[in-house]
Design a protein around this motif. Structure first.
Motif, mmCIF file in Angstrom:
data_model
loop_
_atom_site.group_PDB
_atom_site.id
_atom_site.type_symbol
_atom_site.label_atom_id
_atom_site.label_comp_id
_atom_site.label_asym_id
_atom_site.label_seq_id
_atom_site.Cartn_x
_atom_site.Cartn_y
_atom_site.Cartn_z
ATOM 1 N N PHE A 1 0.795 -1.228 0.000
ATOM 2 C CA PHE A 1 0.000 0.000 0.000
ATOM 3 C C PHE A 1 0.831 1.285 0.000
ATOM 4 O O PHE A 1 0.330 2.340 -0.394
ATOM 5 C CB PHE A 1 -0.930 0.024 1.219
ATOM 6 C CG PHE A 1 -2.059 -0.958 1.154
ATOM 7 C CD1 PHE A 1 -3.170 -0.705 0.372
ATOM 8 C CD2 PHE A 1 -2.001 -2.139 1.875
ATOM 9 C CE1 PHE A 1 -4.221 -1.612 0.312
ATOM 10 C CE2 PHE A 1 -3.039 -3.052 1.828
ATOM 11 C CZ PHE A 1 -4.152 -2.794 1.039
ATOM 12 N N PRO B 1 -4.169 1.557 3.267
ATOM 13 C CA PRO B 1 -5.556 1.139 3.094
ATOM 14 C C PRO B 1 -6.478 2.084 3.862
ATOM 15 O O PRO B 1 -6.080 2.660 4.878
ATOM 16 C CB PRO B 1 -5.573 -0.261 3.720
ATOM 17 C CG PRO B 1 -4.522 -0.173 4.792
ATOM 18 C CD PRO B 1 -3.450 0.739 4.261
ATOM 19 N N SER C 1 -9.573 0.892 4.907
ATOM 20 C CA SER C 1 -10.316 0.022 5.818
ATOM 21 C C SER C 1 -9.548 -1.268 6.053
ATOM 22 O O SER C 1 -8.963 -1.841 5.128
ATOM 23 C CB SER C 1 -11.702 -0.288 5.263
ATOM 24 O OG SER C 1 -11.596 -0.906 3.991
ATOM 25 N N ARG D 1 -16.515 -5.247 2.656
ATOM 26 C CA ARG D 1 -15.208 -5.517 2.055
ATOM 27 C C ARG D 1 -14.175 -4.572 2.666
ATOM 28 O O ARG D 1 -14.499 -3.449 3.061
ATOM 29 C CB ARG D 1 -15.252 -5.340 0.538
ATOM 30 C CG ARG D 1 -16.006 -6.449 -0.187
ATOM 31 C CD ARG D 1 -16.008 -6.220 -1.686
ATOM 32 N NE ARG D 1 -16.654 -7.301 -2.396
ATOM 33 C CZ ARG D 1 -16.023 -8.352 -2.909
ATOM 34 N NH1 ARG D 1 -14.711 -8.455 -2.794
ATOM 35 N NH2 ARG D 1 -16.695 -9.291 -3.550
ATOM 36 N N ASP E 1 -9.966 -3.084 2.474
ATOM 37 C CA ASP E 1 -8.746 -2.952 1.674
ATOM 38 C C ASP E 1 -7.656 -3.896 2.161
ATOM 39 O O ASP E 1 -6.891 -4.436 1.361
ATOM 40 C CB ASP E 1 -8.233 -1.515 1.736
ATOM 41 C CG ASP E 1 -9.223 -0.520 1.185
ATOM 42 O OD1 ASP E 1 -9.819 -0.803 0.123
ATOM 43 O OD2 ASP E 1 -9.417 0.540 1.809
ATOM 44 N N LEU E 2 -7.585 -4.079 3.474
ATOM 45 C CA LEU E 2 -6.548 -4.935 4.059
ATOM 46 C C LEU E 2 -7.200 -5.909 5.031
ATOM 47 O O LEU E 2 -7.896 -5.504 5.959
ATOM 48 C CB LEU E 2 -5.503 -4.098 4.782
ATOM 49 C CG LEU E 2 -4.408 -4.867 5.550
ATOM 50 C CD1 LEU E 2 -3.614 -5.787 4.627
ATOM 51 C CD2 LEU E 2 -3.476 -3.893 6.270
ATOM 52 N N ALA F 1 -11.454 -6.085 -0.791
ATOM 53 C CA ALA F 1 -11.910 -5.091 -1.769
ATOM 54 C C ALA F 1 -11.038 -5.168 -3.023
ATOM 55 O O ALA F 1 -9.886 -5.623 -2.972
ATOM 56 C CB ALA F 1 -11.842 -3.696 -1.160
ATOM 57 N N GLY G 1 -7.234 -4.797 -3.110
ATOM 58 C CA GLY G 1 -6.842 -4.984 -1.723
ATOM 59 C C GLY G 1 -5.921 -6.172 -1.532
ATOM 60 O O GLY G 1 -5.482 -6.822 -2.487
#
Length: 274
Positions: A106, A111, A113, A177, A179-180, A229, A232
């Motif tokens: 990232f 991220p 979320s 969902r 991101d991480l 996501a 992600g």
């Protein structure tokens, strides 16, 4: 006779703690705790101070196998320090491999979320939130004792508004969902031989996962695809001999995987890309 100094007490305790892999370090950490200092401050300025009476009892308990982290109530992880105690898995340096992989994926943007499945005392989630101050996250654990430490740690780190915690059975009932996705599940084989301080004191529910150590991976695998996501990443910790078995479980679900090694060069993390 002059009182025993911290230096002398540490040396004597180190000899008694020979069953530990790190007897001198253990003694130093316990002495620093008894003095109410950081280990660094103690080593720099206070080794010739009188040894506090509380140290002897701490050394005795360590000699009987209690983990240092439970005796001091603290454990450093990544860039943060966490409160820990009975009922919560003690953070291990190997787990930092998951945060390193996320940082590489990232970058500075990070991220937005994060979810941490099996969060324990909030270890991975709070380390990630410390790395990315704009992120928010959810920690899930089946243990109310562990969640109590997680909430305390979020408060102590000033993350109450960014981290929330809930009891749960992995991701069952969660339809968002993230991101991480972070996860350090139990992965020790039921009949594996562990150090006494681990098996006698840390929660078995956070350690053992059936005859092959794969039971919880089998439960988590069908949930992963719907949690990540687009763009992600999921970072899932594994035992160092489990890469092939866990990768096979994930790829059978159509997930794209790669393996990341820890600082010792051992397989430690499966990365699943959204």
């Amino acid at each position: 006779m002059p009182p025993e100094t911290a230096r002398q007490a540490i040396t004597a305790a180190s000899a008694r703690l020979s069953a530990s892999d790190t007897p001198r370090l253990d003694a130093e950490l316990l002495m620093a705790h008894a003095l109410g200092l950081t280990r660094e401050a103690m080593l720099l300025c206070h080794l010739d101070a009188p040894a506090p009476a509380a140290f002897a009892a701490l050394a005795d308990r360590r000699a009987r196998g209690e983990p240092v982290a439970y005796l001091t109530g603290r454990r450093a992880f990544w860039t943060i320090e966490l409160a820990v105690g009975p009922g919560a898995l003690i953070p291990r340096p190997d787990s930092e491999t998951l945060i390193e992989a996320a940082v590489e994926h990232f970058g500075r943007q990070g991220p937005a979320s994060i979810i941490d499945l099996g969060t324990g005392p909030g270890t991975l989630l709070l380390a990630a939130l410390a790395e990315w101050p704009a992120a928010t996250g959810l920690g899930v654990d089946a243990s109310e004792a562990a969640l109590g430490f997680a909430r305390q740690n979020a408060h102590d780190l000033g993350m109450d508004g960014r981290a929330r915690f809930q009891p749960g059975d992995w991701a069952n009932g969660i339809d968002a969902r993230f991101d991480l996705v972070l996860c350090n599940p139990p992965y020790v084989e039921t009949d594996a031989a562990l150090a006494r301080d681990v098996v006698d004191h840390e929660p078995h529910s956070a350690l053992f996962a059936g005859a092959e150590g794969l039971d919880d991976y089998r439960r988590i695998t069908p949930m992963l695809g719907r949690l990540i996501a687009p763009g992600g990443l999921a970072a899932i910790e594994i035992g160092h001999l489990q890469a092939l078995a866990v990768t096979a479980l994930f790829t059978a679900q159509g997930l794209r995987c790669s393996v990341r090694q820890d600082l010792a060069g051992r397989d430690r993390c499966i990365l699943v890309h959204g």
